[in-house]
Design a protein around this motif. Sequence first.
Motif, PDB file in Angstrom:
ATOM      1  N   THR A 160       0.833  -1.205   0.000  1.00 35.87           N
ATOM      2  CA  THR A 160       0.000   0.000   0.000  1.00 35.87           C
ATOM      3  C   THR A 160       0.868   1.256   0.000  1.00 35.87           C
ATOM      4  N   ARG A 161       0.221   2.401  -0.112  1.00 32.18           N
ATOM      5  CA  ARG A 161       0.934   3.670  -0.204  1.00 32.18           C
ATOM      6  C   ARG A 161       1.867   3.901   0.986  1.00 32.18           C
ATOM      7  N   LEU A 189       0.177  10.272  -7.387  1.00 31.59           N
ATOM      8  CA  LEU A 189      -0.405  10.723  -8.646  1.00 31.59           C
ATOM      9  C   LEU A 189      -1.824  11.196  -8.365  1.00 31.59           C
ATOM     10  N   GLY A 190      -1.983  12.524  -8.198  1.00 25.11           N
ATOM     11  CA  GLY A 190      -3.275  13.045  -7.784  1.00 25.11           C
ATOM     12  C   GLY A 190      -3.620  12.528  -6.399  1.00 25.11           C
ATOM     13  N   GLY A 191      -4.782  11.935  -6.261  1.00 27.50           N
ATOM     14  CA  GLY A 191      -5.159  11.330  -4.990  1.00 27.50           C
ATOM     15  C   GLY A 191      -4.754   9.884  -4.881  1.00 27.50           C
ATOM     16  N   GLY A 192      -4.094   9.339  -5.912  1.00 29.04           N
ATOM     17  CA  GLY A 192      -3.686   7.938  -5.914  1.00 29.04           C
ATOM     18  C   GLY A 192      -2.183   7.799  -5.954  1.00 29.04           C
ATOM     19  N   LEU A 193      -1.728   6.716  -6.560  1.00 37.18           N
ATOM     20  CA  LEU A 193      -0.290   6.466  -6.638  1.00 37.18           C
ATOM     21  C   LEU A 193       0.020   5.648  -7.872  1.00 37.18           C
ATOM     22  N   VAL A 194       1.275   5.715  -8.276  1.00 36.77           N
ATOM     23  CA  VAL A 194       1.791   4.864  -9.333  1.00 36.77           C
ATOM     24  C   VAL A 194       3.128   4.321  -8.858  1.00 36.77           C
ATOM     25  N   SER A 195       3.376   3.052  -9.088  1.00 37.65           N
ATOM     26  CA  SER A 195       4.592   2.415  -8.600  1.00 37.65           C
ATOM     27  C   SER A 195       5.221   1.615  -9.732  1.00 37.65           C
ATOM     28  N   LEU A 196       6.492   1.916 -10.007  1.00 33.65           N
ATOM     29  CA  LEU A 196       7.257   1.197 -11.014  1.00 33.65           C
ATOM     30  C   LEU A 196       8.447   0.538 -10.330  1.00 33.65           C
ATOM     31  N   SER A 197       8.577  -0.765 -10.486  1.00 36.30           N
ATOM     32  CA  SER A 197       9.653  -1.493  -9.803  1.00 36.30           C
ATOM     33  C   SER A 197      10.235  -2.544 -10.730  1.00 36.30           C
ATOM     34  N   GLY A 198      11.475  -2.930 -10.433  1.00 36.73           N
ATOM     35  CA  GLY A 198      12.136  -3.947 -11.235  1.00 36.73           C
ATOM     36  C   GLY A 198      13.210  -4.648 -10.432  1.00 36.73           C
ATOM     37  N   ARG A 199      13.521  -5.873 -10.821  1.00 36.49           N
ATOM     38  CA  ARG A 199      14.596  -6.638 -10.184  1.00 36.49           C
ATOM     39  C   ARG A 199      15.283  -7.517 -11.220  1.00 36.49           C
ATOM     40  N   TRP A 200      16.622  -7.574 -11.107  1.00 29.68           N
ATOM     41  CA  TRP A 200      17.423  -8.441 -11.971  1.00 29.68           C
ATOM     42  C   TRP A 200      18.395  -9.202 -11.086  1.00 29.68           C
ATOM     43  N   LEU A 230       4.442  -2.639 -12.930  1.00 35.89           N
ATOM     44  CA  LEU A 230       3.820  -1.316 -12.900  1.00 35.89           C
ATOM     45  C   LEU A 230       2.451  -1.438 -12.254  1.00 35.89           C
ATOM     46  N   ARG A 231       2.210  -0.608 -11.252  1.00 37.51           N
ATOM     47  CA  ARG A 231       0.923  -0.635 -10.559  1.00 37.51           C
ATOM     48  C   ARG A 231       0.447   0.789 -10.342  1.00 37.51           C
ATOM     49  N   ALA A 232      -0.825   1.038 -10.603  1.00 35.96           N
ATOM     50  CA  ALA A 232      -1.417   2.362 -10.427  1.00 35.96           C
ATOM     51  C   ALA A 232      -2.753   2.220  -9.719  1.00 35.96           C
ATOM     52  N   VAL A 233      -3.034   3.155  -8.820  1.00 33.07           N
ATOM     53  CA  VAL A 233      -4.286   3.181  -8.075  1.00 33.07           C
ATOM     54  C   VAL A 233      -4.883   4.575  -8.210  1.00 33.07           C
TER      55      VAL A 233
END
Length: 278
Positions: A160-161, A189-200, A230-233
């Motif tokens: 969660t946020r 992002l406004g009243g929500g969120l965006v999450s970008l993640s990666g693993r190698w 990528l996750r956006a709420v």
Amino acid sequence: MKTLALSIILLACPSAALCQQADPDPARIVVTGAGLPLPPGTPAYGSVVIDRDRLLNSASGRIESVLGDVAGFQQFRRSDSRSANPSAQGATLRALGGNASSRTLVLLDGVPMADPFFGYIPFSALVPDRLSVVRVTRGGGVGAFGAGAVAGTIELASATRDQLPVFSASALYGSRDATELSASYSPDLGGGLVSLSGRWDRGDGFQTTPEDQRTAATVPAAYDGWSANLRAVAPLSATSELQFRATLFRDERTLRFRGADSMSEGQDASIRYVSRGP
């Protein structure tokens, strides 16, 4: 017939004054009572909850190692997703015996994660850092999932946020040239969120063949894989929101003999409308 009707009316309301006194306020309804007791078999379907602290403190950094805390959890192979063939990465509960095709329903934010053809779980794409909590329910046909969950259900929930820093990164190096790089960026992002993640992560791997059985073709179980998420709420109201998630992953590995290479890759996307309330 008239006599019978008159008798019923008198029985239901013998006095007009009494009926007026018993007439409740039409704007007020009071309901009292108690729910039925739980069925005797309910404890057999008790859920085990794995919190975020345990997810973040796994030495292996693999979700299947964390799930091993739950009694009855099994895979087709004892090795984790860094060395076993991808198609052997099934998930089973209740000591039904490991199987390449999962007997347990694995959900990420309510969306099934099993490969639609082989039935294995892409464990390497399920990074513990991206999760908030895991709930494991043992028992076939539990809850709303019905017979689709033969041995039980493993529910994964995204972080969660308040659990995600705006930016985080880590780099690890170990024996056998094992390397792991991960990073995430989660702005509002406004009243929500965006999450970008990666693993190698990659490594030369370890020998899976006993020393006295090795030949010239025997090699360690090397692995090389990456995943991106990528996750956006987006809140729609005080009680509802729209959630979007997309995951890409690819794995390459060698098992036991030179040339015994395998590769798996996949993409997964989902859109959910979530409403909370009475």
